[in-house]
Design an enzyme around this catalytic site. Structure first.
Site, short mmCIF file in Angstrom:
data_model
loop_
_atom_site.label_atom_id
_atom_site.label_comp_id
_atom_site.label_asym_id
_atom_site.label_seq_id
_atom_site.Cartn_x
_atom_site.Cartn_y
_atom_site.Cartn_z
CG LEU A 1 5.72 -3.87 7.47
CD1 LEU A 1 4.21 -3.55 8.07
CD2 LEU A 1 5.72 -3.84 5.62
CG ASP B 1 17.16 -1.82 10.16
OD1 ASP B 1 17.86 -1.36 9.45
OD2 ASP B 1 15.68 -1.81 9.79
CB SER C 1 6.69 -1.43 -4.06
OG SER C 1 6.48 -0.11 -4.31
CE1 TYR D 1 11.31 1.10 -2.64
CE2 TYR D 1 9.10 2.06 -3.57
CZ TYR D 1 9.65 0.94 -2.92
OH TYR D 1 8.99 -0.03 -1.63
CE LYS E 1 10.97 -2.39 -2.99
NZ LYS E 1 12.03 -3.96 -1.85
CB CYS F 1 1.89 -1.92 5.14
SG CYS F 1 1.51 -2.75 6.58
#
Length: 265
Positions: free
Chosen positions: A14, A33, A110, A135, A139, A165
């Site tokens: 992304l 990153d 998410s 995960y 979020k 996405c």
């Protein structure tokens, strides 16, 4: 236009897709990153940073006037990895934003914050969270952290619950969750141009015929997605069978994430 926009997770899929689409949002893109970012352009700066390293995160954020946070662990994993990348890492990011005076953030949340809802349920952003794994839990934490930093310190955040996405949907479930790259870039532009943002939760999904989420909150910042996953349906039908009615990809909004084992369980 922003002077300098930080994009974390810029080496991921992304992040790479957004680099060429955000020239009208900021004069300079700082691409960060945990692995080196390849081939920075003339309007780009490349930074390698571990989000768990508070000092490195502070240096990464310094000089930026906006943040797009795609960084961290993007799929289910063991708790130690998710803890460092998505929980400690996000805390470090917001602390750096507070210290450096960055007033606006896009936090990539998410659909896995609500993954245990069934696909026949219609959701608003105010419905209770039902995460489908560690995960998703990370979020949920991130959304709460963003809310607190807004209320306590005035940092505005668009909490974008990204569906899927990618360049195109990869399975039938994604016909409902897909957000195109162009719609994502348009959303980012709206977020950083809005005179006032606050801390809204926004469903990150294109204008698909099939959807499970009330996207009204996006209109408040002027975002109206244009793409529709329906044009991919025939190709998906030819490529693969539709999931059985009792398959997680046909039952739960989070799909197979609802079946991922907890590490060590």
């Amino acid at each position: 236009m922003l002077k300098k926009l930080l994009i974390t997770g810029a080496a991921g899929g992304l992040g790479r897709a957004m680099r060429s689409r955000l020239g009208e949002v900021a004069e300079t893109l700082r691409l960060a990153d945990i692995v080196p970012v390849a081939d920075p352009g003339s309007n780009e700066e490349a930074v390698t940073c571990d989000l768990a390293d508070a000092a490195a995160v502070r240096a990464m954020v310094a000089g930026c006037d906006g943040i797009v946070h795609f960084g961290g662990k993007s799929v289910e994993g063991d708790f130690a990895t998710i803890l460092n990348a998505n929980i400690l890492g996000l805390y470090n990011l917001y602390e750096a934003a507070r210290a450096e005076g960055v007033g606006r953030v896009l936090f990539a949340s998410s659909n896995h914050t609500i993954g245990f809802y069934r696909q026949d349920e219609w959701l608003k952003t105010t419905d209770p969270m039902r995460p489908d794994g560690l995960y998703g839990v990370s979020k949920c934490f991130g959304e709460a952290l963003a809310s607190m930093y807004h209320d306590k310190f005035g940092i505005e955040t668009a909490i974008v619950r990204i569906g899927s996405c990618f360049e195109e949907p990869m399975n039938h479930r994604m016909l409902a969750t897909w957000m195109s790259f162009d719609d994502c870039a348009a959303l980012i532009g709206c977020i950083f141009r809005a005179p006032r943002l606050g801390c809204p939760v926004i469903w990150g999904v294109s204008d698909n015929d099939q959807k499970w989420w009330d996207t009204a909150s996006a209109a408040a910042i002027g975002w109206r997605p244009k793409d529709n996953s329906e044009r991919f349906r025939a190709a998906l039908d030819a490529k693969m069978e539709r999931p059985a009615k009792d398959h997680p990809n046909a039952v739960y909004q989070g799909g197979m994430f609802t079946q991922e084992p907890i590490h060590g369980a």
